[in-house]
Motif scaffolding. Structure first.
Motif, short mmCIF file in Angstrom:
data_model
loop_
_atom_site.label_atom_id
_atom_site.label_comp_id
_atom_site.label_asym_id
_atom_site.label_seq_id
_atom_site.Cartn_x
_atom_site.Cartn_y
_atom_site.Cartn_z
N GLU A 137 5.56 122.88 53.66
CA GLU A 137 5.65 121.93 52.55
C GLU A 137 4.33 121.83 51.80
O GLU A 137 4.29 121.81 50.57
CB GLU A 137 6.05 120.53 53.06
N SER A 138 3.22 121.78 52.56
CA SER A 138 1.96 121.63 51.85
C SER A 138 1.58 122.93 51.15
O SER A 138 0.99 122.90 50.07
CB SER A 138 0.85 121.12 52.77
N ASP A 183 3.48 122.77 47.96
CA ASP A 183 2.88 121.87 46.97
C ASP A 183 1.84 122.59 46.12
O ASP A 183 1.74 122.35 44.92
CB ASP A 183 2.23 120.67 47.67
N GLU A 208 2.98 120.14 37.41
CA GLU A 208 3.47 120.15 38.79
C GLU A 208 2.68 119.18 39.67
O GLU A 208 2.85 119.19 40.89
CB GLU A 208 3.40 121.56 39.36
N SER A 267 -2.44 118.91 43.51
CA SER A 267 -3.47 117.98 43.96
C SER A 267 -4.87 118.53 43.79
O SER A 267 -5.14 119.70 44.08
CB SER A 267 -3.24 117.64 45.42
#
Lengths: 249, 210, 640
Positions: A151-152, A155, A226, A229
């Motif tokens: 998942e990360s 991301d 998106e 981060s």
């Protein structure tokens, strides 16, 4: 609704550009921003003028080809939204809208709102991949990747390469773009093996392309479609520093 | 940038702790502060650290100049209509300007205290130490000097507000939780330093107003 | 003269054909490979994976795309997933079952051996993608996760949230750029291919236009691979990107490559409805939404209540009612047609009454909002951005839209067109999906063609070309092609009429959607052909293109693409008209069962129609490739 447009017109990277004013009287709230530009272009062509050149393709926010400064903000007023997904309902009747291309030394203007972002491809070429040839892959489930890792990694991998991060950055830094790829691959066992060479090569390439340094203003994440981060940048710095400190030669 | 910045931040704590002695009752403060200054001037270790400090100031400034140059070069032609500011804080975008204010202040600060102490001809106190205390107190009796000081410290505060956490990012702290911790500590640090450094001139100005 | 054409299929039982082929295919030794040049047009999943794989083997590859970066090719937009017969779920999956599902999904109108090979190679693709760093969805323990998709009863779909296409494409894009760095790939972004150059009967190069300068360039090679995707954009309103076009394959067609089954276009059931005249595209909502969403319309066509206020008994969950065993997961053609049926009955919802509801309330109650958000979060966000509606509270409104071209350039088992040395891979060819493509099979086909099939079959061709010198781009064939391309552009510019290419495109699209879309009739198709001819004539005299050819000129690009659409559109209608049966996405109103399902005619139409260019767009020649079913027996395709 009625809209006044001030659109940047520029013949090519060597010419000087300027804002030109246009008026549209029949803009619907359901139109996307690009459909509004389509409408303008049809009008311009019929008047015998050259249409406004702008980049776009999928018009569903994933290809990353569209992207202009709308009222001084990359991709316009909505946060985390591409230009093609911005709809005219975000504006009011009678508004004046300034439209300018993404500007950075590493993104030369092709014409009007079109810019050349091949610098991004060059950054990926310098190391943004896993060195595996077709046919070499082991059975997919032989190397487990935990849910959190996947998942990360996703991301970071979600970056669409539109360049809004560079356009929004006062330093014209490509740190968010570059770091997203570095941390996507560093978070997966398949990609982590090459992290130290990758990060050094990609960071060097980023500088070579003429992008500025990151000073952590974090504007990039705010305007990123998106919502990639900024911690990826910290990850890139960590990997870079580690690679430099541990360098064997 | 990050390492020099963090070293300078660390120095700010030490410097502040030392200077807080100025808040003691006048007699006591004078003797203690002067002897503390004397101690600093005489210790070889402190001297070494001081040279590192000077070096950091110079490197930090040179780095800033380089960053500004890179920014200018990378920006190319600037925007004609620019509202990008909405996505970041004003002080994070203006670290160079804040830095220049701080640098100008430092020049004045060094000239008025450091230069006088080192190379000037200061009277001595009862213990025979150079009387830096009186020099400081006299300086802060002037309102304009206090105001200049406060402006510079505010600039420093904002510089720290962005600088401390940014430095950690640049070094590579990417863990989300520790990033939150650093963010909070950064704010606490910036506020504490700002208040600490502003209290001293205000205190001296109010107490010694004749 | 109309011919019967054959695609030589390797011998042996179906499961061994591909192995037999590979065992006997000719090879090129590594030191000869570096003397050979390959042109790959298109950088989507098929193009990028082929270019990267061939470069890894040692060939010199020139890779072209019209986008400003290879990463933007439209594969990027595929949302739902990619199928592979890994049987990780232990639910009875196998290459054979996947082959059967695909064949049945395509209504028994594809070539058995190709379809089997697709299923057979699927597992390796997952391995390859994972090794490249594609972040597929995982279980907590670290193993790959699957979900089910339309038209099948097992869970064999791998996915990366709702951006599977993007992640797979980035994998092959990165592999491509890795080879660029290694010096084995030369990248030509913002270049549009305008013609294939044929020398001594073989494809030996292309003419391309640099879209940034307007310069016409000649590029030679030992072979040309077209990976230029589908042409659903011909309907104007479609789920495709604005730049998607048929020009590369159409120009290859005019140079001798046959077009197969051009009218078989998949109309995707879960797209967002049109909201007005200005609309330039219809956004797709991944079919995976049908896993948890329920499709319904109000029972009463005069319903005025908000969807939340309509009680269960006044709703018609028509897919669940008509197809109880597959329900909301019925294949795309069936779901689209069922939606159209409801909309035509006046039960459509939304301001233009052109949509049906896709409702998540039951799934949200059952699993909680968080689970649904984790599965489809980005789709819900996208829906909100476009429509301004929060689908967690209110059902989505969806409607059918043109999506995928099952038809395309005819290719043999080796993916070579009828022009020697000209290959077509991915959506650009016609091969594996028959008359309807199953969800999550298109990413698969593109990847499998590029990574695992073309590297073998192209090599088999190139083995005979090692003595051929580097192509001379001053050959008269290049001169001639370049002249034609330039003349055509000049004609567009000189026309100085009153309508833009875009306006023509919209008109053409409407005509096709109405008469050669979900539902086709003899009468409608004949009418459409007539109208298209008129439109094409008007295009010659009333087109307005600003600017010049020697500069950035997106209108000139469009003019060329629409010009090709004008001819292709007629071929689509002719193809649909000649096929007097219904199969998969091709639904002729005259040929349906009593229950309104597609009625195949295996006796007369069990073939792929491979059309040959004759120089006259209205009189193409029909060639037939009979479909021989050795392994399975075509049955009536039922999802009840």
């Amino acid at each position: 609704m009625k809209i006044k447009l001030k659109i940047w017109r520029q013949r090519d990277s060597r010419s000087k550009g300027e804002f030109k004013e246009y008026h549209l009287d029949d803009v619907s709230k359901d139109m996307s921003f690009l459909e509004m530009l389509d409408t303008l272009n049809i009008k311009l062509i019929k008047q015998g003028d050259l249409p406004v050149e702008f980049d776009h393709d999928c018009r569903e926010g994933i290809c990353g080809q569209c992207g202009v400064m709308i009222n001084g903000i990359a991709h316009g007023p909505l946060k985390n939204t591409t230009t093609c997904q911005l709809h005219m309902r975000s504006f009011n009747d009678g508004d004046t809208i300034h439209v300018e291309p993404f500007k950075a030394a590493a993104f030369p203007i092709v014409r009007d709102l079109k810019v050349n972002r091949s610098a991004f491809d060059n950054i990926i070429s310098s190391g943004g991949y896993v060195s595996v040839d077709t046919g070499q892959a082991p059975e997919a489930n032989s190397i487990p990747v935990t849910f959190e890792e996947a998942e990360s990694a996703f991301d970071a991998a979600a970056c669409i390469g539109c360049g809004a991060c560079v356009a929004s950055c006062k330093n014209s830094s490509a740190a968010l773009f570059t770091s997203a790829k570095i941390s996507h691959l560093a978070r997966l066992p398949q990609g982590d093996k090459e992290t130290s060479t990758r990060v050094v090569n990609m960071v060097n390439q980023m500088e070579e392309e003429g992008f500025g340094y990151c000073t952590n203003t974090e504007a990039c994440q705010v305007e990123c479609p998106e919502n990639i981060s900024v911690l990826n940048i910290a990850r890139m710095n960590y990997e870079y520093n580690k690679a430099k400190v541990l360098a064997k030669k | 940038m990050a390492i020099t910045g963090l070293f300078l931040s660390f120095f700010l704590i030490i410097h502040l702790l030392g200077n807080l002695q100025l808040l003691l009752p006048a007699e006591e403060a004078q003797l203690q502060y002067n002897s503390y200054s004397h101690f600093l001037g005489g210790n070889i270790l402190v001297k070494l650290v001081a040279y590192v400090l000077y070096l950091c100031i110079i490197l930090h400034s040179l780095d800033a100049i380089y960053l500004a140059y890179r920014r200018k070069k990378a920006n190319g032609v600037s925007y004609s209509y620019d509202r990008r500011g909405r996505a970041s804080t004003w002080y994070s975008r203006n670290m160079t300007a804040l830095g220049i204010i701080i640098f100008v202040f430092l020049v004045i600060h060094f000239k008025d205290f450091w230069y006088h102490y080192k190379f000037g001809d200061l009277p001595t106190d009862v213990n025979g130490n150079k009387d830096l205390y009186t020099l400081v107190v006299v300086a802060f009796e002037q309102l304009w000097y206090v105001i200049l000081y406060i402006i510079a410290i505010l600039a420093l505060g904002y510089h720290l507000l962005h600088g401390v956490f940014s430095a950690h990012r640049t070094i590579g702290l990417y863990h989300p939780m520790y990033n939150k911790v650093i963010r909070v500590l950064g704010v606490v640090f910036a506020v504490a330093i700002t208040i600490g450094y502003i209290i001293i001139p205000l205190f001296l100005y109010i107490n010694f107003q004749s | 003269m109309s011919k019967t054409i054959e695609a030589p299929i390797p011998e042996g039982p179906i499961a061994e054909k591909w192995s037999n082929y590979k065992a006997k295919a000719k090879l090129v030794s590594p030191n000869n490979r570096k003397r050979l040049e390959v042109i790959v047009v298109g950088t989507g999943l098929a193009g990028a994976s082929a270019a990267a794989s061939l470069a890894e083997m040692g060939y010199n590859v020139k890779s072209f795309c019209f986008q400003d970066s290879p990463r933007r090719a439209h594969s990027v937009a595929a949302q739902g997933g990619v199928n592979a017969a890994k049987n990780y779920k232990n639910d009875g999956d196998s290459a054979y079952r996947m082959f059967y599902d695909t064949l049945k999904g395509g209504d028994f109108r594809s070539r058995e051996a190709n379809t089997y090979r697709l299923a057979e190679c699927s597992a390796s693709l997952i391995d390859q993608a994972v090794a490249q760093g594609v972040p597929f969805g995982r279980e907590y323990g670290g193993y790959l996760r699957n979900r089910s998709f339309g038209g099948v009863q097992v869970s064999r779909t791998f996915y990366a949230r709702g951006q599977t296409g993007q992640q797979l494409l980035l994998g092959s894009y990165q592999a491509l750029l890795r080879q660029k760095q290694a010096g084995k790939v030369k990248l030509y972004a913002r270049h549009e291919m305008l013609d294939v150059v044929i020398i001594e009967g073989k494809a030996r190069g292309i003419i391309a236009r640099n879209l940034d300068t307007g310069q016409i360039e000649r590029h030679g090679a030992h072979t040309v691979v077209l990976a230029t995707g589908g042409f659903g954009k011909i309907y104007y309103l479609s789920t495709l990107a604005m730049g998607c076009n048929a020009s590369a394959i159409w120009r290859a067609h005019k140079k001798g490559a046959f077009m197969a089954n051009p009218s078989w276009t998949q109309i995707h059931p879960t797209s967002l409805p049109q909201s007005g005249e200005h609309q330039s595209k219809l956004t797709l909502m991944s079919e995976s939404l049908r896993n948890d969403g329920r499709i319904w319309v109000p029972k009463d066509q005069n319903e005025t209540r908000a969807p939340g206020d309509i009680p269960e008994e006044d709703r018609d969950y028509y897919l669940e009612r008509k197809y109880p065993s597959f329900g909301n997961l019925a294949p795309r053609d069936i779901s689209s047609r069922a939606a159209k049926e409801q909309i035509d009955l006046g039960k459509g919802v939304g301001p233009l009454k052109n949509a049906v509801y896709l409702d998540f309330s039951r799934a949200i109650n059952e699993y909680g909002k968080d689970v649904i958000a984790e599965r489809y979060g980005n789709l819900f966000t996208m829906y909100k951005k476009i429509t301004g509606i929060d689908a967690y509270r209110e059902p989505m409104k969806i409607s059918p839209a043109a999506h995928f071209s099952m038809g395309g350039l005819w290719v043999d088992y080796e993916l070579m067109t009828t022009v020697p040395g000209l290959f077509a891979i991915g959506e650009a060819n016609f091969s594996d999906h028959g008359a309807n493509r199953l969800g999550a099979n298109s990413l698969l086909q593109a990847c499998v063609d590029g990574y695992f099939i073309l590297p073998y079959t192209l090599q088999n061709y190139l083995a005979d070309q090692i003595r051929i010198e580097k192509t001379d781009v001053n050959h008269p064939a290049f001169e001639e092609s370049e002249r034609q391309v330039k003349d055509q552009m000049q004609a567009f510019l000189n026309c100085k009429g009153k309508k833009t290419a875009e306006e023509f495109h919209k008109e053409l699209g409407r005509e096709l959607y109405d008469k050669c879309g979900l539902l086709r009739t003899k009468e409608g198709l004949e009418k459409a052909i007539e109208n298209i001819k008129k439109l094409r004539e008007e295009y010659k005299t009333n087109l307005l293109v600003p600017g010049t050819a020697g500069e950035v000129n997106s209108e000139l690009e469009k003019a060329g693409r629409v010009s090709d659409y004008m001819e292709l559109a007629e071929l689509m209608c002719l193809d649909a008209l000649h096929r007097e049966e219904s199969c998969g996405a091709h639904f002729r109103a005259e040929y349906q069962t009593a229950e309104g399902e597609a009625k195949r005619d295996d006796e007369n139409y069990c073939y792929s129609a491979a059309w040959e260019w004759t120089g006259n767009a209205s009189a193409p020649m029909l060639n037939r490739e009979p479909l021989v079913f050795e392994t399975v027996k075509p049955t009536v395709r039922s999802y009840k």
